[in-house]
Design a protein around this motif. Structure first.
Motif, short mmCIF file in Angstrom:
data_model
loop_
_atom_site.label_atom_id
_atom_site.label_comp_id
_atom_site.label_asym_id
_atom_site.label_seq_id
_atom_site.Cartn_x
_atom_site.Cartn_y
_atom_site.Cartn_z
N UNK A 127 0.84 -1.19 0.00
CA UNK A 127 0.00 0.00 0.00
C UNK A 127 0.88 1.24 0.00
N UNK A 128 1.46 1.56 -1.16
CA UNK A 128 2.32 2.73 -1.25
C UNK A 128 1.68 3.86 -2.04
N UNK A 129 0.51 3.62 -2.64
CA UNK A 129 -0.21 4.67 -3.35
C UNK A 129 -1.68 4.31 -3.42
N UNK A 130 -2.51 5.29 -3.79
CA UNK A 130 -3.95 5.10 -3.76
C UNK A 130 -4.42 4.16 -4.86
N UNK B 269 -7.37 -0.79 -6.15
CA UNK B 269 -7.44 -2.10 -6.81
C UNK B 269 -7.65 -3.22 -5.80
N UNK B 270 -6.92 -3.16 -4.72
CA UNK B 270 -7.06 -4.20 -3.69
C UNK B 270 -8.46 -4.13 -3.06
N UNK B 271 -8.92 -2.91 -2.74
CA UNK B 271 -10.23 -2.77 -2.12
C UNK B 271 -11.34 -3.28 -3.03
N UNK B 272 -11.24 -3.02 -4.31
CA UNK B 272 -12.26 -3.48 -5.26
C UNK B 272 -12.29 -5.01 -5.33
N UNK B 273 -11.09 -5.60 -5.44
CA UNK B 273 -11.03 -7.07 -5.52
C UNK B 273 -11.61 -7.71 -4.26
N UNK B 274 -11.21 -7.21 -3.11
CA UNK B 274 -11.68 -7.80 -1.86
C UNK B 274 -13.17 -7.57 -1.67
N UNK B 275 -13.67 -6.42 -2.07
CA UNK B 275 -15.10 -6.14 -1.93
C UNK B 275 -15.92 -7.07 -2.80
N UNK C 10 -10.41 1.06 2.30
CA UNK C 10 -9.91 2.41 2.06
C UNK C 10 -9.34 3.02 3.33
N UNK C 11 -10.03 2.81 4.44
CA UNK C 11 -9.53 3.33 5.71
C UNK C 11 -8.22 2.66 6.09
N UNK C 12 -8.17 1.35 5.93
CA UNK C 12 -6.95 0.62 6.24
C UNK C 12 -5.81 1.05 5.30
#
Length: 281
Positions: free
Chosen positions: A19-22, A27-33, A85-87
């Protein structure tokens, strides 16, 4: 077994994600969601089927599954996205803070150069190159005459001159009060000799505006070879001996360790960088 498969499918790329940039976070948040939404939909559908078997549902099974899965998908997707996103924000902030702290711990706050510890760490990983130690001549007299604030301005000016001339390919550090060190890598000896002389002349020819005063300073230096057979202590000691020779032989000069070892008067050498260039020619 099912639990492990679900965990592997949901969080299999968390450990590999940086997690070095938004963009990475999104991308990670979308996949996990999406994955969590699918799991929530399956769980709700299964629960409704069980309730239908016990004749608890009032509506047709298909309708309840459609409504339940629709709600589950929306809730799971939104909650997971918000949590990710918060994490991600927290991790990015932590990573940047850690990077800033690491940079501060390696930087001399006055000059902006590497500090002694960082320079030693980097130098200890180099097998071949050249180490130059520079010392501002009669710096104590500058502090006594013009004040310590003027002395700080002198240090900053010398540091800027070194950085401008040496460039980003070589390491420059402030390793003491008025002492600097430069690590030359991937350069021929003749190039290093020419650059050290250019450094000395540039500093000597530049007037420094220091705390409402105009001050001219000079530097003395010692240049030593870095080889695989010498550790940092040995290289530093060799450069320091050459620096001492430059100080005792008149200041405002660079003494080469190579010429000291060849000189019959190695303990009190007076060979300067200019002399060495003449001899080589």
């Amino acid at each position: 077994m099912l639990k492990k498969q679900i965990e592997a499918w949901v969080i299999r790329d968390i450990g590999l994600t940086e997690f070095d940039n938004w963009d990475t976070v999104l991308r990670f948040a979308t996949r996990l969601s999406i994955r969590n939404s699918i799991i929530a939909c399956v769980m709700v559908a299964g629960l409704l089927i069980v309730l239908h078997a016990f004749d608890v549902l009032l509506n047709p099974l298909v309708r309840d599954i459609a409504i339940g899965c629709g709600i589950a998908v929306i809730v799971a997707f939104v909650l997971t996205m918000l949590c990710c996103l918060y994490m991600g924000y927290a991790v990015i902030h932590l990573a940047r803070t850690r990077l800033e702290f690491r940079q501060m711990s390696r930087t001399d706050m006055l000059s902006g150069l590497l500090n002694r510890r960082a320079f030693i760490e980097d130098l200890s990983q180099v097998e071949r190159g050249y180490l130059l130690i520079l010392d501002i001549d009669r710096f104590k007299q500058i502090n006594d005459r013009y004040g310590h604030l003027a002395g700080d301005d002198v240090i900053v000016s010398v540091a800027n001159t070194l950085t401008e001339i040496v460039g980003p390919t070589n390491l420059v550090a402030r390793i003491g009060g008025e002492e600097f060190a430069i690590l030359f890598q991937d350069a021929e000896f003749a190039e290093v000799v020419a650059m050290t002389e250019r450094l000395r002349r540039s500093i000597a020819n530049r007037l420094i505006d220091a705390f409402h005063q105009t001050i001219a300073v000079t530097v003395s230096g010692g240049l030593a070879d870095i080889t695989p057979l010498r550790d940092f202590s040995a290289v530093y000691a060799a450069a320091d001996r050459a620096l001492y020779a430059a100080k005792t032989s008149g200041r405002n000069r660079i003494v080469l360790e190579r010429d000291m070892s060849r000189s019959p008067q190695a303990d009190t050498p007076s060979l300067t960088l200019t002399d060495a260039a003449i001899s080589a020619a």
